[in-house]
Design a protein around this motif. Sequence first.
Motif, PDB file in Angstrom:
ATOM      1  N   GLY A   1       0.914  -1.479   0.015  1.00 26.19           N
ATOM      2  CA  GLY A   1       0.140  -0.284  -0.110  1.00 26.19           C
ATOM      3  C   GLY A   1       1.219   1.550   0.063  1.00 26.19           C
ATOM      4  O   GLY A   1       0.319   2.039   0.269  1.00 26.19           O
TER       5      GLY A   1
ATOM      6  N   ARG B   1       0.310  -1.063  -8.110  1.00 26.98           N
ATOM      7  CA  ARG B   1      -0.485  -1.785  -7.310  1.00 26.98           C
ATOM      8  C   ARG B   1      -2.295  -1.031  -8.526  1.00 26.98           C
ATOM      9  O   ARG B   1      -2.086  -2.559  -8.518  1.00 26.98           O
ATOM     10  CB  ARG B   1      -0.806  -0.531  -6.637  1.00 26.98           C
ATOM     11  CG  ARG B   1      -1.952  -1.074  -5.217  1.00 26.98           C
ATOM     12  CD  ARG B   1      -1.807  -0.769  -3.565  1.00 26.98           C
ATOM     13  NE  ARG B   1      -2.346   1.097  -4.245  1.00 26.98           N
ATOM     14  CZ  ARG B   1      -0.803   1.718  -3.796  1.00 26.98           C
ATOM     15  NH1 ARG B   1      -0.243   1.289  -3.858  1.00 26.98           N
ATOM     16  NH2 ARG B   1      -0.548   2.886  -3.658  1.00 26.98           N
TER      17      ARG B   1
ATOM     18  N   SER C   1       2.747   2.624  -6.214  1.00 23.10           N
ATOM     19  CA  SER C   1       1.055   2.919  -6.404  1.00 23.10           C
ATOM     20  C   SER C   1       0.681   2.757  -8.060  1.00 23.10           C
ATOM     21  O   SER C   1      -0.451   2.193  -8.420  1.00 23.10           O
ATOM     22  CB  SER C   1       0.688   4.740  -6.350  1.00 23.10           C
ATOM     23  OG  SER C   1       1.474   5.106  -7.086  1.00 23.10           O
TER      24      SER C   1
END
Length: 272
Positions: free
Chosen positions: A88, A96, A93
């Motif tokens: 996370g 992800r 990012s």
Amino acid sequence: MTTVTTARRPVGELLREWRDRRRISQLDLALAAEVSTRHLSFVETGRARPSREMVLRLGEHLDVPLRERNQLLLAAGYAPVYSQSPFGDPELSTVREAVRRLLRRHEPFPAAVVDRGWNLVDANDCIALLTDGVAPELLAPPVNVLRATLHPDGMAPRIVNLGEWRAHLLGRLRREVAATADPALAALLAELRDYPCASPAPEVEIPGPGDLLVPLRLRHGQGELSFFSTVATFGTPLDVTLAELSIESFYPADDPTAAVLRALTERTGPPS
């Protein structure tokens, strides 16, 4: 006040252990790493301290996982070079979002992301096809995918070919234990082996006539569903977290399963 000191194993001992695990002779490793056999012997016995570059080179040729390469560096007196970012973390990012897009685009087929310990990191909504009926406590985070699959209160009662699928999963886990020397994986393997299984579990996966893959055959409200899966990993990871992630994607293994999944798509619409 009592001070507790944890002794770190010498880097030479760890390198020799990895070399033995990989069944590589000292001569073969020395040739591959372009170092003299004498120097490698001195490193393994603690008579010579390897440079940081030498530790990394030997770890590369021994195919040591990134997590354990950091441990080799620490044992040699150097700082780790491979980061370990939580999935996370803002720095991940882009990765992800790419993983989320991959999971969504795979619908209406199930897909899941797991870490090295087989803990669920992410999944698409269609994973519910597989986890239907699993005891809530097995789905409470952190969800261990293998435990939820093979536990008597998990998917196991719905798996038609439980013995075959169990042997397949335990074989994968056994190879990962051998590759990583991870004690947590070894403990998980011992736990899973103790789960009851009335179905015969083949010691060796011998294909029958026309068999190409080991299917997951699952009892379902609309009959039996049959899946095969593919596993994807990151090709050039330099972060421990990314190196240990794998994406398992399930596909229909026969026409009736494909029809059920197509019907699901018609009811829910294509993924956005």
